[in-house]
Write a protein that holds these residues in place. Structure first.
Motif, PDB file in Angstrom:
ATOM      1  N   SER B  34       0.803  -1.212   0.000  1.00 15.85           N
ATOM      2  CA  SER B  34       0.000   0.000   0.000  1.00 15.85           C
ATOM      3  C   SER B  34       0.845   1.275   0.000  1.00 15.85           C
ATOM      4  CB  SER B  34      -0.934  -0.020   1.202  1.00 15.85           C
ATOM      5  OG  SER B  34      -0.210  -0.454   2.339  1.00 15.85           O
ATOM      6  N   THR B  35       1.480   1.605   1.105  1.00 25.17           N
ATOM      7  CA  THR B  35       2.193   2.883   1.132  1.00 25.17           C
ATOM      8  C   THR B  35       3.674   2.666   0.919  1.00 25.17           C
ATOM      9  OG1 THR B  35       2.421   2.674   3.489  1.00 25.17           O
ATOM     10  CG2 THR B  35       0.558   3.973   2.676  1.00 25.17           C
ATOM     11  N   LEU B  36       4.364   3.726   0.661  1.00 22.24           N
ATOM     12  CA  LEU B  36       5.734   3.625   0.218  1.00 22.24           C
ATOM     13  C   LEU B  36       6.600   4.615   0.966  1.00 22.24           C
ATOM     14  CD1 LEU B  36       6.577   1.855  -2.149  1.00 22.24           C
ATOM     15  CD2 LEU B  36       6.593   3.893  -3.542  1.00 22.24           C
ATOM     16  N   ASP B  37       7.733   4.149   1.433  1.00 26.55           N
ATOM     17  CA  ASP B  37       8.646   5.036   2.133  1.00 26.55           C
ATOM     18  C   ASP B  37      10.030   4.638   1.663  1.00 26.55           C
ATOM     19  OD1 ASP B  37      10.340   6.201   3.913  1.00 26.55           O
ATOM     20  OD2 ASP B  37       9.770   4.920   5.592  1.00 26.55           O
ATOM     21  N   ILE B  38      10.586   5.461   0.813  1.00 28.73           N
ATOM     22  CA  ILE B  38      11.778   5.032   0.097  1.00 28.73           C
ATOM     23  C   ILE B  38      13.038   5.670   0.666  1.00 28.73           C
ATOM     24  CG2 ILE B  38      12.979   5.221  -2.116  1.00 28.73           C
ATOM     25  CD1 ILE B  38      10.111   5.072  -3.339  1.00 28.73           C
ATOM     26  N   GLY B  39      14.043   4.881   0.841  1.00 30.76           N
ATOM     27  CA  GLY B  39      15.357   5.408   1.209  1.00 30.76           C
ATOM     28  C   GLY B  39      16.393   4.735   0.347  1.00 30.76           C
ATOM     29  N   PHE B  40      17.509   5.367   0.117  1.00 28.31           N
ATOM     30  CA  PHE B  40      18.583   4.677  -0.584  1.00 28.31           C
ATOM     31  C   PHE B  40      19.905   5.190  -0.058  1.00 28.31           C
ATOM     32  CE2 PHE B  40      17.046   8.175  -3.091  1.00 28.31           C
ATOM     33  CZ  PHE B  40      18.179   8.891  -3.352  1.00 28.31           C
ATOM     34  N   TRP B  41      20.907   4.411  -0.231  1.00 30.13           N
ATOM     35  CA  TRP B  41      22.212   4.749   0.346  1.00 30.13           C
ATOM     36  C   TRP B  41      23.301   4.198  -0.539  1.00 30.13           C
ATOM     37  CZ3 TRP B  41      17.996   3.315   3.255  1.00 30.13           C
ATOM     38  CH2 TRP B  41      17.671   1.980   3.159  1.00 30.13           C
ATOM     39  N   PRO B  42      24.513   4.713  -0.363  1.00 37.46           N
ATOM     40  CA  PRO B  42      25.585   4.241  -1.221  1.00 37.46           C
ATOM     41  C   PRO B  42      25.812   2.753  -1.042  1.00 37.46           C
ATOM     42  CG  PRO B  42      26.393   5.882   0.348  1.00 37.46           C
ATOM     43  CD  PRO B  42      24.984   5.633   0.670  1.00 37.46           C
ATOM     44  N   GLU B  43      26.244   2.149  -2.061  1.00 34.03           N
ATOM     45  CA  GLU B  43      26.415   0.700  -2.010  1.00 34.03           C
ATOM     46  C   GLU B  43      27.826   0.395  -2.445  1.00 34.03           C
ATOM     47  OE1 GLU B  43      26.993  -2.633  -4.538  1.00 34.03           O
ATOM     48  OE2 GLU B  43      26.854  -0.552  -5.148  1.00 34.03           O
ATOM     49  N   ASN B  44      28.216  -0.827  -2.251  1.00 30.22           N
ATOM     50  CA  ASN B  44      29.552  -1.226  -2.654  1.00 30.22           C
ATOM     51  C   ASN B  44      29.478  -2.073  -3.891  1.00 30.22           C
ATOM     52  OD1 ASN B  44      30.767  -0.278  -0.110  1.00 30.22           O
ATOM     53  ND2 ASN B  44      29.254  -1.722   0.641  1.00 30.22           N
ATOM     54  N   ARG B  45      30.390  -1.835  -4.806  1.00 30.49           N
ATOM     55  CA  ARG B  45      30.473  -2.715  -5.971  1.00 30.49           C
ATOM     56  C   ARG B  45      30.957  -4.066  -5.486  1.00 30.49           C
ATOM     57  NH1 ARG B  45      30.271  -0.577 -11.054  1.00 30.49           N
ATOM     58  NH2 ARG B  45      28.952   1.214 -10.729  1.00 30.49           N
ATOM     59  N   ALA B 139      18.299   0.079  -2.556  1.00 33.19           N
ATOM     60  CA  ALA B 139      17.740  -0.587  -1.377  1.00 33.19           C
ATOM     61  C   ALA B 139      16.608   0.294  -0.862  1.00 33.19           C
ATOM     62  CB  ALA B 139      18.806  -0.768  -0.307  1.00 33.19           C
ATOM     63  N   HIS B 140      15.550  -0.288  -0.369  1.00 34.95           N
ATOM     64  CA  HIS B 140      14.394   0.488   0.115  1.00 34.95           C
ATOM     65  C   HIS B 140      13.725  -0.224   1.258  1.00 34.95           C
ATOM     66  CE1 HIS B 140      14.392   1.327  -4.181  1.00 34.95           C
ATOM     67  NE2 HIS B 140      14.403   0.021  -4.266  1.00 34.95           N
ATOM     68  N   SER B 141      13.057   0.593   2.037  1.00 33.27           N
ATOM     69  CA  SER B 141      12.159   0.007   3.021  1.00 33.27           C
ATOM     70  C   SER B 141      10.788   0.580   2.757  1.00 33.27           C
ATOM     71  CB  SER B 141      12.601   0.378   4.432  1.00 33.27           C
ATOM     72  OG  SER B 141      13.836  -0.230   4.695  1.00 33.27           O
ATOM     73  N   MET B 142       9.789  -0.235   2.811  1.00 35.65           N
ATOM     74  CA  MET B 142       8.437   0.276   2.598  1.00 35.65           C
ATOM     75  C   MET B 142       7.491  -0.390   3.578  1.00 35.65           C
ATOM     76  SD  MET B 142       7.676  -1.442  -1.056  1.00 35.65           S
ATOM     77  CE  MET B 142       9.303  -1.296  -1.733  1.00 35.65           C
ATOM     78  N   HIS B 151      11.824  -4.735   3.584  1.00 36.11           N
ATOM     79  CA  HIS B 151      13.135  -4.195   3.218  1.00 36.11           C
ATOM     80  C   HIS B 151      13.583  -4.897   1.944  1.00 36.11           C
ATOM     81  CE1 HIS B 151      13.096  -2.538   7.225  1.00 36.11           C
ATOM     82  NE2 HIS B 151      13.021  -3.738   7.761  1.00 36.11           N
ATOM     83  N   LEU B 152      13.855  -4.104   0.912  1.00 34.79           N
ATOM     84  CA  LEU B 152      14.212  -4.697  -0.381  1.00 34.79           C
ATOM     85  C   LEU B 152      15.614  -4.281  -0.787  1.00 34.79           C
ATOM     86  CD1 LEU B 152      11.231  -4.271  -2.860  1.00 34.79           C
ATOM     87  CD2 LEU B 152      12.327  -6.389  -2.151  1.00 34.79           C
ATOM     88  N   SER B 163      16.668  -9.815  -6.333  1.00 34.46           N
ATOM     89  CA  SER B 163      16.152  -9.058  -5.208  1.00 34.46           C
ATOM     90  C   SER B 163      16.208  -9.907  -3.951  1.00 34.46           C
ATOM     91  CB  SER B 163      14.729  -8.583  -5.483  1.00 34.46           C
ATOM     92  OG  SER B 163      13.919  -9.659  -5.853  1.00 34.46           O
ATOM     93  N   LEU B 164      16.520  -9.230  -2.868  1.00 37.31           N
ATOM     94  CA  LEU B 164      16.462  -9.848  -1.548  1.00 37.31           C
ATOM     95  C   LEU B 164      15.391  -9.085  -0.791  1.00 37.31           C
ATOM     96  CD1 LEU B 164      17.491 -11.445   0.957  1.00 37.31           C
ATOM     97  CD2 LEU B 164      19.177  -9.636   1.282  1.00 37.31           C
ATOM     98  N   GLY B 165      14.433  -9.781  -0.249  1.00 34.11           N
ATOM     99  CA  GLY B 165      13.374  -9.136   0.516  1.00 34.11           C
ATOM    100  C   GLY B 165      13.344  -9.675   1.934  1.00 34.11           C
ATOM    101  N   VAL B 166      13.120  -8.760   2.882  1.00 37.19           N
ATOM    102  CA  VAL B 166      13.013  -9.158   4.278  1.00 37.19           C
ATOM    103  C   VAL B 166      11.774  -8.471   4.844  1.00 37.19           C
ATOM    104  CG1 VAL B 166      14.119  -9.075   6.547  1.00 37.19           C
ATOM    105  CG2 VAL B 166      15.537  -9.283   4.490  1.00 37.19           C
ATOM    106  N   VAL B 167      10.819  -9.244   5.350  1.00 41.21           N
ATOM    107  CA  VAL B 167       9.648  -8.642   5.991  1.00 41.21           C
ATOM    108  C   VAL B 167       9.853  -8.754   7.497  1.00 41.21           C
ATOM    109  CG1 VAL B 167       7.151  -8.754   6.303  1.00 41.21           C
ATOM    110  CG2 VAL B 167       8.160  -9.250   4.069  1.00 41.21           C
TER     111      VAL B 167
END
Ligand code: ATP
Ligand code: MG
Lengths: 268, 191
Positions: B34-45, B139-142, B151-152, B163-167
């Motif tokens: 339903s709702t969305l709350d997006i965050g992203f952060w630097p990642e490592n190659r 990466a996002h959390s919603m 958490h995706l 994709s890795l998903g964690v509820v």
């Protein structure tokens, strides 16, 4: 992204022809498609008129002299782009090939293209050539092309053995179909062998579409265009590649979501 | 009996075929969250991830204990190893690894609809994310219904996007997010 290698054990069975025309069809059907010429001979370049044969491409990318985005060529078909083979001197060939066999160079290249395309169609050199091994180690799907004649089909088990060995070594590459090319409807030896192959394949690997041997292919290569662009109104044989694309899409996870793919009424 | 023109033994052939064909691909279904709350952060190659999988947390951030130890060998074992490790990091209701088309590769209690929706979402979001942060993986959390969070994480495997998903009810801080993203890359990179 799906990486589809178009491959065969035996040479000259139509890999390049299939890769080119299938890539056009996939793109016309809406998939963001990149056709990669991974045959060191640069056969895709030889098949097309235009600035492709002198262009920088895969060779430069793999040597680290260019980025893939810089060398990719746009085409007349909106969703189709081509990564040409690039320039490889005769002297480079052997060293080059062995450097590619472990697959890491292709892996890095393909990863860099991850988000830009829904599918990479990769034309390969025939058999167990090192660059083909490098591609197969990174592909997730293989379309095997066989010619409807005995020698080509007898080389099938050898290719499958190689594929099995790769899978046993944790490379997630899998066969998605076997396409029978150059069927000669009037020659019983040709139709019999085509039938024999199709009978041996399970439904998830057989393709209902086969490609006839037809002089139109010669005409298209004489003009240096894919079959679908030979005439303003595509020739019936060009449409066969749309059928092959339609058969392969669900096997490669390229089908649209149910919502996107819903029937539309003819009338308002 | 008809002549055998291809000289292929059909029985031996069918065994090899069963070993080399791909698994069927499910079609992705539309999202159900339903709702969305997006965050992203630097990642490592991928290369960097190997060196950095024990990130140093800032004050007040979660320590990753135990540190992730990638397993060698079969992909399936490597996936299981990652999931087992995640289960030690936070209370999870579902964990799943899927390919770009939403085909589940390994999971604990995952709902197939959520997995398909997540893969569908992540592949769209990854395109946007690439402009915002070309160097990083998404990466996002919603928020799902209730207090549950999804958490995706986007993973770049040699064979394509994953994709890795964690509820979980637990939000992730920067450090834990980074640890999980690194662990994912370590799991799927080439050996
Ligand atoms: N269905 C067909 N009908 C007629 N000619 C065809 C057909 N398919 C391919 N050809 C022709 O056969 C020749 C070989 O085809 P192509 O170059 O595609 O094979 P290939 O497998 O890529 O060869 P190589 O192993 O050398 O890379 C070309 O001249 C091509 O135009
Ligand atoms: Mg060729």
């Amino acid at each position: 992204m799906r990486i589809l290698a178009v491959a065969s054990q035996k040479g000259g069975v139509g890999k390049t022809t299939v890769a080119l025309n299938l890539a056009c069809s996939l793109a016309r059907r809406g998939a963001e498609t990149l056709l990669v010429d991974a045959d060191p001979q640069g056969s895709i370049g030889l098949s097309l008129v235009g600035r492709i044969s002198s262009s920088r491409g895969l060779a430069e990318c793999l040597r680290g002299e260019a980025r893939a985005e810089e060398t990719v060529l746009k085409t007349r078909i909106a969703c189709l782009k081509i990564l040409p083979a690039g320039n490889l001197s005769e002297a480079d060939h052997e060293m080059w090939a062995s450097a590619l066999a472990d697959g890491s160079a292709f892996g890095r290249l393909f990863r860099g293209l991850l988000n830009d395309y829904s599918i990479l169609v990769v034309d390969t050199a025939s058999g167990l050539c090192a660059s083909t091994l490098g591609v197969l180690k990174n592909a997730n799907a293989v379309l095997l092309v066989v010619q409807a004649e005995p020698l080509s089909t007898r080389s099938l088990p050898q290719f499958l053995d190689m594929l099995r060995a790769l899978r046993r070594n944790n490379h997630p590459v899998g066969l998605v179909g076997v396409l029978v090319n150059m069927v000669q409807a009037k020659l019983s030896d040709s139709t019999a062998i085509a039938q024999e192959i199709l009978n041996m394949l399970p439904p998830q690997l057989a393709l209902a579409t086969t490609i006839p041997r037809d002089p139109m292919f010669l005409r298209a290569s004489a003009k240096g265009v894919p079959l679908g662009l030979l005439y303003r109104k595509p020739h019936p044989i060009a449409l066969l590649f749309d059928q092959v694309a339609a058969e392969l899409e669900p096997r490669m996870g390229l089908s649209k979501t149910e919502e996107e793919n819903e029937a539309e009424p003819l009338l308002d | 009996m008809k002549p055998n023109l291809s000289w292929i033994d059909p029985d031996a052939f069918s065994i090899v075929l069963s070993e080399v064909s791909t698994d069927p691909e499910p079609s992705p279904t539309p999202p159900t969250f339903s709702t969305l709350d997006i965050g992203f952060w630097p990642e490592n190659r991928p290369g960097e991830a190997a060196r950095q999988h024990e990130a140093v947390p800032a004050a007040g951030e979660t320590q990753c204990r135990p540190a992730f130890v990638p397993r060698k060998g079969k992909l399936q074992d490597r996936f299981e190893n990652l999931i087992e490790w995640i289960l030690l990091q936070l209370p999870c209701e579902q964990v799943f690894l899927a390919d770009r088309e939403g085909l589940i590769l390994a999971h604990r209690a995952a709902e197939p609809e959520l997995v398909a929706a997540s893969s569908w979402f992540l592949s769209s979001w990854a395109k946007v994310h690439k402009y915002l942060n070309p160097e990083g993986l998404a990466a996002h959390s919603m928020q799902l219904h209730g207090d549950r969070l999804l958490h995706l994480f986007q993973g770049a495997a040699p064979w394509g996007q994953m994709s890795l998903g964690v509820v979980s009810e637990k939000p992730l801080d920067r450090n834990l997010t980074k640890c999980i993203q690194d662990a994912l890359q370590n799991t799927i990179k080439e050996e």
